[in-house]
Design a protein around this motif. Structure first.
Motif, PDB file in Angstrom:
ATOM      1  N   PHE A 184       0.806  -1.219   0.000  1.00 47.40           N
ATOM      2  CA  PHE A 184       0.000   0.000   0.000  1.00 47.40           C
ATOM      3  C   PHE A 184       0.843   1.276   0.000  1.00 47.40           C
ATOM      4  O   PHE A 184       0.340   2.352  -0.327  1.00 47.40           O
ATOM      5  CB  PHE A 184      -0.937   0.002   1.220  1.00 47.40           C
ATOM      6  N   LEU A 185       2.124   1.166   0.366  1.00 43.85           N
ATOM      7  CA  LEU A 185       2.938   2.369   0.491  1.00 43.85           C
ATOM      8  C   LEU A 185       3.194   3.088  -0.834  1.00 43.85           C
ATOM      9  O   LEU A 185       3.093   4.319  -0.889  1.00 43.85           O
ATOM     10  CB  LEU A 185       4.262   2.035   1.191  1.00 43.85           C
ATOM     11  N   PRO A 186       3.565   2.393  -1.931  1.00 46.01           N
ATOM     12  CA  PRO A 186       3.849   3.125  -3.168  1.00 46.01           C
ATOM     13  C   PRO A 186       2.704   4.016  -3.641  1.00 46.01           C
ATOM     14  O   PRO A 186       2.936   5.051  -4.268  1.00 46.01           O
ATOM     15  CB  PRO A 186       4.129   2.006  -4.188  1.00 46.01           C
ATOM     16  N   PHE A 187       1.453   3.638  -3.330  1.00 48.60           N
ATOM     17  CA  PHE A 187       0.297   4.401  -3.807  1.00 48.60           C
ATOM     18  C   PHE A 187      -0.075   5.563  -2.885  1.00 48.60           C
ATOM     19  O   PHE A 187      -0.884   6.411  -3.265  1.00 48.60           O
ATOM     20  CB  PHE A 187      -0.911   3.461  -3.944  1.00 48.60           C
ATOM     21  N   GLU A 210       3.291   9.600  -1.505  1.00 50.97           N
ATOM     22  CA  GLU A 210       3.305  10.997  -1.945  1.00 50.97           C
ATOM     23  C   GLU A 210       2.070  11.755  -1.466  1.00 50.97           C
ATOM     24  O   GLU A 210       2.113  12.972  -1.297  1.00 50.97           O
ATOM     25  CB  GLU A 210       3.393  11.063  -3.478  1.00 50.97           C
ATOM     26  N   ARG A 211       1.000  11.053  -1.212  1.00 45.98           N
ATOM     27  CA  ARG A 211      -0.226  11.707  -0.741  1.00 45.98           C
ATOM     28  C   ARG A 211      -0.138  12.033   0.744  1.00 45.98           C
ATOM     29  O   ARG A 211      -0.496  13.135   1.178  1.00 45.98           O
ATOM     30  CB  ARG A 211      -1.437  10.804  -1.009  1.00 45.98           C
ATOM     31  N   PHE A 212       0.321  11.083   1.550  1.00 48.78           N
ATOM     32  CA  PHE A 212       0.351  11.277   2.998  1.00 48.78           C
ATOM     33  C   PHE A 212       1.641  11.917   3.490  1.00 48.78           C
ATOM     34  O   PHE A 212       1.661  12.574   4.526  1.00 48.78           O
ATOM     35  CB  PHE A 212       0.138   9.938   3.716  1.00 48.78           C
ATOM     36  N   GLY A 213       2.749  11.707   2.778  1.00 50.02           N
ATOM     37  CA  GLY A 213       4.029  12.280   3.183  1.00 50.02           C
ATOM     38  C   GLY A 213       4.827  11.351   4.073  1.00 50.02           C
ATOM     39  O   GLY A 213       4.270  10.565   4.845  1.00 50.02           O
ATOM     40  N   ARG A 214       6.161  11.460   3.963  1.00 52.50           N
ATOM     41  CA  ARG A 214       7.043  10.581   4.735  1.00 52.50           C
ATOM     42  C   ARG A 214       6.820  10.742   6.237  1.00 52.50           C
ATOM     43  O   ARG A 214       6.716   9.772   6.986  1.00 52.50           O
ATOM     44  CB  ARG A 214       8.519  10.903   4.450  1.00 52.50           C
ATOM     45  N   ARG A 215       6.781  11.979   6.679  1.00 50.18           N
ATOM     46  CA  ARG A 215       6.743  12.274   8.114  1.00 50.18           C
ATOM     47  C   ARG A 215       5.456  11.759   8.769  1.00 50.18           C
ATOM     48  O   ARG A 215       5.496  11.136   9.833  1.00 50.18           O
ATOM     49  CB  ARG A 215       6.874  13.781   8.298  1.00 50.18           C
ATOM     50  N   ASN A 216       4.322  12.004   8.151  1.00 45.94           N
ATOM     51  CA  ASN A 216       3.054  11.550   8.716  1.00 45.94           C
ATOM     52  C   ASN A 216       2.976  10.037   8.784  1.00 45.94           C
ATOM     53  O   ASN A 216       2.476   9.469   9.766  1.00 45.94           O
ATOM     54  CB  ASN A 216       1.887  12.096   7.887  1.00 45.94           C
ATOM     55  N   ILE A 217       3.447   9.374   7.730  1.00 42.44           N
ATOM     56  CA  ILE A 217       3.395   7.908   7.712  1.00 42.44           C
ATOM     57  C   ILE A 217       4.243   7.338   8.847  1.00 42.44           C
ATOM     58  O   ILE A 217       3.819   6.431   9.570  1.00 42.44           O
ATOM     59  CB  ILE A 217       3.858   7.369   6.347  1.00 42.44           C
ATOM     60  N   GLY A 264       4.526   1.283   7.310  1.00 43.99           N
ATOM     61  CA  GLY A 264       5.064   2.560   7.751  1.00 43.99           C
ATOM     62  C   GLY A 264       6.551   2.650   7.991  1.00 43.99           C
ATOM     63  O   GLY A 264       7.146   3.721   7.831  1.00 43.99           O
ATOM     64  N   TRP A 265       7.198   1.544   8.373  1.00 41.71           N
ATOM     65  CA  TRP A 265       8.580   1.658   8.836  1.00 41.71           C
ATOM     66  C   TRP A 265       9.562   0.797   8.050  1.00 41.71           C
ATOM     67  O   TRP A 265      10.655   0.515   8.529  1.00 41.71           O
ATOM     68  CB  TRP A 265       8.662   1.335  10.333  1.00 41.71           C
ATOM     69  N   ILE A 266       9.215   0.429   6.833  1.00 45.87           N
ATOM     70  CA  ILE A 266      10.169  -0.263   5.961  1.00 45.87           C
ATOM     71  C   ILE A 266      10.575   0.663   4.818  1.00 45.87           C
ATOM     72  O   ILE A 266      11.675   1.205   4.784  1.00 45.87           O
ATOM     73  CB  ILE A 266       9.581  -1.580   5.423  1.00 45.87           C
ATOM     74  N   MET A 303      12.978  15.452  14.534  1.00 46.48           N
ATOM     75  CA  MET A 303      14.210  15.257  13.773  1.00 46.48           C
ATOM     76  C   MET A 303      14.025  15.095  12.266  1.00 46.48           C
ATOM     77  O   MET A 303      14.988  15.217  11.516  1.00 46.48           O
ATOM     78  CB  MET A 303      14.952  14.012  14.296  1.00 46.48           C
ATOM     79  N   CYS A 304      12.812  14.833  11.805  1.00 48.83           N
ATOM     80  CA  CYS A 304      12.622  14.458  10.402  1.00 48.83           C
ATOM     81  C   CYS A 304      11.695  15.430   9.672  1.00 48.83           C
ATOM     82  O   CYS A 304      10.468  15.274   9.717  1.00 48.83           O
ATOM     83  CB  CYS A 304      12.050  13.041  10.306  1.00 48.83           C
ATOM     84  N   PRO A 305      12.257  16.417   8.989  1.00 47.37           N
ATOM     85  CA  PRO A 305      11.413  17.321   8.194  1.00 47.37           C
ATOM     86  C   PRO A 305      10.821  16.612   6.989  1.00 47.37           C
ATOM     87  O   PRO A 305      11.351  15.601   6.534  1.00 47.37           O
ATOM     88  CB  PRO A 305      12.390  18.420   7.770  1.00 47.37           C
ATOM     89  N   GLU A 306       9.740  17.157   6.471  1.00 47.70           N
ATOM     90  CA  GLU A 306       9.070  16.548   5.325  1.00 47.70           C
ATOM     91  C   GLU A 306       9.874  16.795   4.046  1.00 47.70           C
ATOM     92  O   GLU A 306      10.339  17.896   3.789  1.00 47.70           O
ATOM     93  CB  GLU A 306       7.660  17.128   5.175  1.00 47.70           C
TER      94      GLU A 306
END
Length: 498
Positions: free
Chosen positions: A320-323, A326-333, A379-381, A448-451
């Motif tokens: 589900f991550l590839p789809f 970009e919509r949810f963003g790295r930081r939120n996920i 979320g974390w891979i 620590m992790c900006p978008e």
């Protein structure tokens, strides 16, 4: 030097073949877990005694991979992304063959170590290779996330192979599953021989003609086309921006960063995000899936079946991550999935800590450790393997990728080796550490992790840079090139807390 190209588009070919290498990591992580306690395997290893022997066999390749990641930090730039991948696949073929033919603990460990060195090259380089092959910022996240489907899919595939072959009671039952990893390496290595290195690597090595040819090939446009030329100028401007850094990076910046581009801070984040991933318990869950279910009180057959199902759902989460990345963003996920993981782990620990668990408690524990694996897969891979290489500057991207892989493998070794002993000695209490790590991941990501979603690799430099760099002429040129390439207007420099 690269003298030819396959008929298919290089970027499509790269997105198929490079992840095949990453499948080796997942397959190797899972395959031993399903056979290491079977009678034929233990018989071939001369029935070793001692609590440390099996965990050492399992974790020896993770320690070798950690050492190799440090080596890649030193030689990754001169070797290049492509050669690192080829070297890694070659070592896996040798190591996998030695393991499949092993008749002693020492031979198995030697094979695991050689395989681990290969995985060290592969894990340090594959995310960087794919990220640098991407020409559009919105494609980078899905491409690297898709790579991690192969990683976790390899693990799930390993457990199903183990489940099928361990129905037999002979040496084939474990030698064929372990030997299959060489197939991944042969396919991936043979295909990568057809590919060039990344255009960004060629430009960083002052091999501009080759870099321009690769850009032309990836865009499927002539060398003189405006889009190809604009991308070349964007990359060149980014390199100039790195080279003009008044306070250049040195190794002390890893501890106290004074560089204008905050290279040390970015390498630290790359190391910490994958270190934390391992402290959250995923590899302990993968390696010792059958042990976990047997300690819950289930039968050996049911434990093996549930281990295969759990790791399949772990792989399903990555799909589900590839789809959505970009919509949810790295930081939120990262942040919200860490909240979910904390809840799942708290319930799991609560259930297995009971002295006399009921049948309902047993299956509640099973349900939430399975859900934990599914959420972790999502979320974390993929996000973790993408984030480190993409935030590193071009000339230090091999260090960013290697730092992340080093953190991954160092803490994988600690959790797999020490965790395997802990599961036998202290049982469920080891999961308290994983619970605390899941909880700690939430503030780590927040502070620590900006978008980075929606930004090109070259733009990301400006997220971390000091204000003096953002105000420089080269930064303005970089913005202008990026806007011209994307056909956009307006400032892309955002004041973000790092």
């Amino acid at each position: 030097m690269w003298y030819g190209a396959p008929n298919l588009s290089d970027i499509i070919t790269a997105n198929f073949l490079a992840p095949q290498s990453f499948a080796l990591y997942g397959y190797d992580a899972g395959v031993l877990g399903g056979v290491q306690h079977t009678k034929p395997f233990l018989s071939a290893m001369k029935n070793p005694t001692g609590a440390y022997v099996i965990p050492m066999i399992a974790s020896s390749y993770t320690l070798a991979a950690a050492v190799c990641a440090l080596f890649v930090a030193c030689v990754g730039m001169p070797l290049g992304r492509r050669n690192c991948l080829l070297l890694g696949n070659g070592l896996v073929i040798i190591g996998g063959a030695l393991q499949a033919a092993a008749w002693s603990v020492s031979q198995m460990i030697v094979g695991r170590v050689i395989c681990g060195l290969g995985i060290g090259f592969i894990s340090s380089t594959t995310p960087t290779f794919l990220a640098e092959m991407c020409l559009e910022s919105e494609q980078r996240g899905p491409d690297v996330a898709s790579m991690c489907i192969w990683l976790v899919g390899g693990c799930a595939f390993a457990y199903w192979v183990d489940f099928g072959f361990t129905r037999m009671d002979n040496q084939v039952s474990w030698r064929v599953p372990i030997g299959l990893q060489t197939i991944f390496a042969l396919v991936s290595g043979s295909g990568i021989l057809l590919l060039p290195d990344t255009p960004r690597w060629y430009f960083a090595r002052n091999r501009d003609d080759e870099g321009l040819k690769v850009l032309s090939r990836l865009y499927d446009l002539s060398i003189d086309h405006e889009q190809v030329q604009e991308m070349m100028e964007t990359i060149r401007t980014s390199i100039k921006l790195e080279e003009q850094d008044e306070h250049r990076f040195n190794w002390l910046d890893l501890f106290w960063d004074r560089s204008d581009l905050k290279v040390g801070r970015r390498v630290r984040i790359s190391f910490l995000i994958l270190s934390m991933q391992q402290m959250m318990g995923i590899n302990l869950s993968v390696y010792y899936s059958t042990v976990i279910f047997s300690q819950v009180g289930l039968s050996p057959f049911l434990s093996q079946l549930l281990a295969a199902i759990m790791n399949t759902l772990f792989a399903t989460g990555t799909v589900f991550l590839p789809f959505t990345i970009e919509r949810f963003g790295r930081r939120n996920i990262l942040m919200y999935s860490a909240v979910g993981l904390t809840i799942c782990m708290a319930i799991f620990v609560g259930m297995i800590s009971q002295a006399k668990p009921t049948l309902g408690m047993q299956w509640t524990a099973v349900a939430f450790v399975v859900i934990y694996n599914f959420i972790f897969g999502y979320g974390w891979i993929g996000v973790c393997w993408l984030y480190g290489p993409e935030i590193a500057p071009l000339k230090f991207r091999h260090i960013g990728g290697a730092a992340g892989a080093f953190g991954e493998w160092l803490f994988s070794f600690i959790t797999v080796f020490a965790g395997g002993i802990a599961l036998e000695k202290i049982g469920w209490r080891i999961w308290i550490w994983m619970l605390l790590s899941c909880a700690a991941a939430v503030p780590f990501v927040y502070f620590m992790c900006p978008e980075t979603t929606g930004k090109s690799l070259e733009e990301i430099d400006l997220i971390f840079a000091t204000q003096s760099v953002k105000d420089s002429r080269l930064a303005s040129e970089l913005i202008a090139h990026t806007h011209h390439k994307q056909g956009e207007t307006g400032s892309i420099i955002h004041e973000e807390k790092v």
